[in-house]
Design an enzyme around this catalytic site. Structure first.
Site, mmCIF file in Angstrom:
data_model
loop_
_atom_site.group_PDB
_atom_site.id
_atom_site.type_symbol
_atom_site.label_atom_id
_atom_site.label_comp_id
_atom_site.label_asym_id
_atom_site.label_seq_id
_atom_site.Cartn_x
_atom_site.Cartn_y
_atom_site.Cartn_z
ATOM 1 N N CYS A 9 1.020 -1.350 -0.036
ATOM 2 C CA CYS A 9 -0.067 0.017 -0.008
ATOM 3 C C CYS A 9 0.916 1.154 0.184
ATOM 4 O O CYS A 9 1.808 1.450 0.895
ATOM 5 C CB CYS A 9 -0.858 -0.070 1.200
ATOM 6 N N CYS B 74 -3.829 7.189 -1.660
ATOM 7 C CA CYS B 74 -5.191 7.408 -2.355
ATOM 8 C C CYS B 74 -6.263 7.797 -1.404
ATOM 9 O O CYS B 74 -7.267 8.297 -1.947
ATOM 10 C CB CYS B 74 -5.449 6.026 -2.829
ATOM 11 N N THR C 196 -4.540 4.972 7.313
ATOM 12 C CA THR C 196 -3.544 4.305 6.421
ATOM 13 C C THR C 196 -2.365 5.473 6.051
ATOM 14 O O THR C 196 -3.045 6.683 5.812
ATOM 15 C CB THR C 196 -3.941 4.075 5.243
ATOM 16 N N GLU D 134 -0.564 1.756 9.337
ATOM 17 C CA GLU D 134 -1.604 2.130 10.016
ATOM 18 C C GLU D 134 -1.440 2.782 11.292
ATOM 19 O O GLU D 134 -0.650 2.392 11.904
ATOM 20 C CB GLU D 134 -3.020 1.357 9.899
ATOM 21 N N HIS E 239 -13.107 5.072 -3.261
ATOM 22 C CA HIS E 239 -12.203 4.229 -2.503
ATOM 23 C C HIS E 239 -12.255 2.839 -2.866
ATOM 24 O O HIS E 239 -11.308 2.107 -3.174
ATOM 25 C CB HIS E 239 -12.084 4.304 -0.853
ATOM 26 N N TYR F 238 -9.370 0.286 -5.063
ATOM 27 C CA TYR F 238 -8.891 -1.123 -4.760
ATOM 28 C C TYR F 238 -8.978 -2.043 -5.996
ATOM 29 O O TYR F 238 -7.908 -3.070 -6.226
ATOM 30 C CB TYR F 238 -9.756 -2.018 -3.867
ATOM 31 N N CYS G 196 -4.798 -0.770 -6.967
ATOM 32 C CA CYS G 196 -3.891 -0.975 -6.171
ATOM 33 C C CYS G 196 -3.589 -2.481 -5.703
ATOM 34 O O CYS G 196 -2.558 -2.878 -5.867
ATOM 35 C CB CYS G 196 -3.782 -0.085 -5.010
ATOM 36 N N GLU H 220 -7.119 -5.628 4.668
ATOM 37 C CA GLU H 220 -7.440 -4.448 4.222
ATOM 38 C C GLU H 220 -8.495 -4.616 3.000
ATOM 39 O O GLU H 220 -9.555 -4.029 2.837
ATOM 40 C CB GLU H 220 -6.443 -3.420 3.847
#
Ligand code: SF4
Ligand code: FE
Length: 480
Positions: free
Chosen positions: A97, A101, A188, A254, A289, A293, A296, A444
């Site tokens: 990650c 974003c 994050t 995180e 979001h 995903y 990423c 996640e």
């Protein structure tokens, strides 16, 4: 646009209150547990300066200047598509990650929501927000999008909690701003964010008015405390072995971010009590979001598939038909996620403010698949890796004067591949499926951007079941 070095320098100026493993940390940029995370974030700056990636990573800003895409608004479905493509590339480059974003998605969600709020209620949030966005673009900032409250007793509304601070809320209103208290979990990239953009975590009701709050604040503002979350195998980074950590360069993090009566000046407040708009803000942020995903996770999936394929080559089984079939299955699942990310982008539509929102139904379908497919891809990767992935000795054993040659001899696969390289690829597989990177690739994928049930609710709400029933009845000859 900041260079990587300018970005890192800018973080040194922040005086965050940060705790790692029970200790207060002053020098965040050199901390061995955190440094891989900084490297991954820095990659978002590096890419914008790579001429071959200009189309994806550089966009025009509010004043026509060149800006990093991570601070931009989406003005077309092409912008939305480019976002997914950019995130896949960053996932491929970092294998983890890269943390930037969430803020990008928060900026886009707030832009359209504040516009519509002002139109409906006569408030003045949009102008304030655009001033803030201009500041973010001019300084090429990392914004941490902070949505998830700690939530306390999940059966109770925010205002019904035994402790009213279980959801972040306004505790005082002053002529020049508000004072907020609460905590945001799983943040994050928080430690390396210049600013934090706070949003409500769920659709608020009238009685939860004080919880319907959105604002931006520097991450080192007085009263903010960061507590770093642990990751599986995190302290291997303190041992000094590059081999044993699997991915020595990149990682994510995180943090639990606590707001101890933090003052937010009025010019940074974008919602204060307008609870009917909390739902719109939450849904839009989550939609963007859930789209993210589809980029990423796919890029990280590419790395995982490549690692599994390499491990089979090193073990001499790459040509076995079941190995090829499993790799094809992994690719099928991974590309399905990408198709979902692209699909919700291409079906995006303009909003009243003129910026583009993803197709929310398809974005939720995307994320629902993300709650499942990375797990299956990881399962197949573990299948192909074999048990050695979790029983390997350490790099110190490999380098040991007496037992090193034994490790080298007995853990070799095909003759022409050094044992150390076989160990490296297996450690990367371990990192992605069970180690530090599994935080973002597995758990996640389940809970980030909303847990699976949140998508089920949205899919139910956004798909017109009555229309489907009418289609069926008409063909079956049932009068409507
Ligand atoms: Fe970006 Fe993916 Fe990390 Fe979320 S999990 S911040 S979308 S890289
Ligand atoms: Fe996330």
């Amino acid at each position: 646009m900041k260079t990587t070095q300018e970005f890192i320098e800018s973080l040194r100026e922040l005086k965050r209150e940060l705790y790692v493993l029970g200790e207060k940390v002053e020098n965040t940029t050199e901390h061995p547990i955190l440094r891989p995370s900084l490297n991954a974030l820095a990659k978002t700056y590096e890419m914008a300066h790579e001429p071959r990636y200009t189309e994806l990573f550089v966009r025009p800003g509010l004043d026509g200047q060149e800006i990093n895409c991570f601070t931009s608004l989406h003005h077309s479905t092409q912008d939305l598509l480019n976002k997914v493509k950019a995130l896949r590339i960053l996932g491929q480059e970092t294998g983890t990650c890269f943390q930037r974003c969430v803020g990008w998605d928060a900026l886009n969600a707030l832009e359209s929501t504040t516009f519509e709020m002002d139109q409906a209620l006569g408030t003045t949030y949009h102008g304030r927000f655009m001033d803030y966005l201009r500041y973010v673009q001019q300084n090429d900032l990392v914004c941490n999008g902070a949505m998830t409250d700690v939530k306390g007793d999940r059966s109770l509304r925010p205002s019904q909690q035994a402790d009213p601070d279980m959801f972040l809320r306004v505790v005082e209103r002053r002529p020049n701003g508000i004072v907020v208290r609460g905590a945001k979990a799983h943040q994050t990239g928080a430690v390396f964010s210049h600013d934090i953009i706070v949003m409500p975590t769920l659709s608020m009701r009238a009685e939860d008015e004080d919880y319907a709050v959105a604002f931006a604040i520097p991450s080192d503002a007085e009263g903010i405390v960061h507590i770093l979350g642990r990751q599986s195998c995190d302290t291997r980074r303190l041992e000094g072995s590059r081999l044993d950590v699997g991915n020595a360069t990149f990682g994510g993090h995180e943090a639990l971010v606590i707001f101890n009566d933090v003052f937010v000046p009025s010019e940074r407040v974008f919602m204060d009590g307008e609870w009917p708009f909390s739902r719109i803000l939450v849904e839009r942020f989550a939609g963007y979001h859930r789209q993210s995903y589809g980029g990423c996770k796919v890029g990280v999936g590419d790395v995982l598939i490549g690692a599994a394929a390499t491990a089979t080559e090193y073990a001499g089984v790459a040509r076995a038909s079941h190995v090829r079939r499993k790799l094809a299955e992994m690719i099928h699942l991974n590309e399905t996620l990408y198709a979902c990310g692209l699909g919700c982008s291409v079906a995006g539509t303009p909003m009243p403010s003129g910026t583009f929102l993803v197709d929310l139904l398809l974005a939720n379908v995307c994320k629902q698949n993300v709650t499942r497919f990375p797990y299956e891809i990881a399962r197949l990767a573990e299948d192909l890796a074999g048990g050695l992935m979790v029983t390997l000795p350490s790099e110190k054993d490999l380098n040991h004067a007496e037992i090193g040659p034994l490790v080298e001899k007995y853990l070799r696969g095909v003759a022409d591949i050094p044992t150390a390289d076989r160990m490296r690829i297996l450690r990367l597989l371990e990192n992605l499926t069970l180690g530090t990177a599994a935080v973002s690739y597995r758990t996640e994928s389940m809970h980030g951007a909303g847990s699976p049930e949140a998508q089920v609710i949205m899919i139910g709400r956004l798909s017109d079941l009555e229309a489907k029933k009418a289609l069926a009845k008409r063909l079956a000859g049932i009068s409507l």
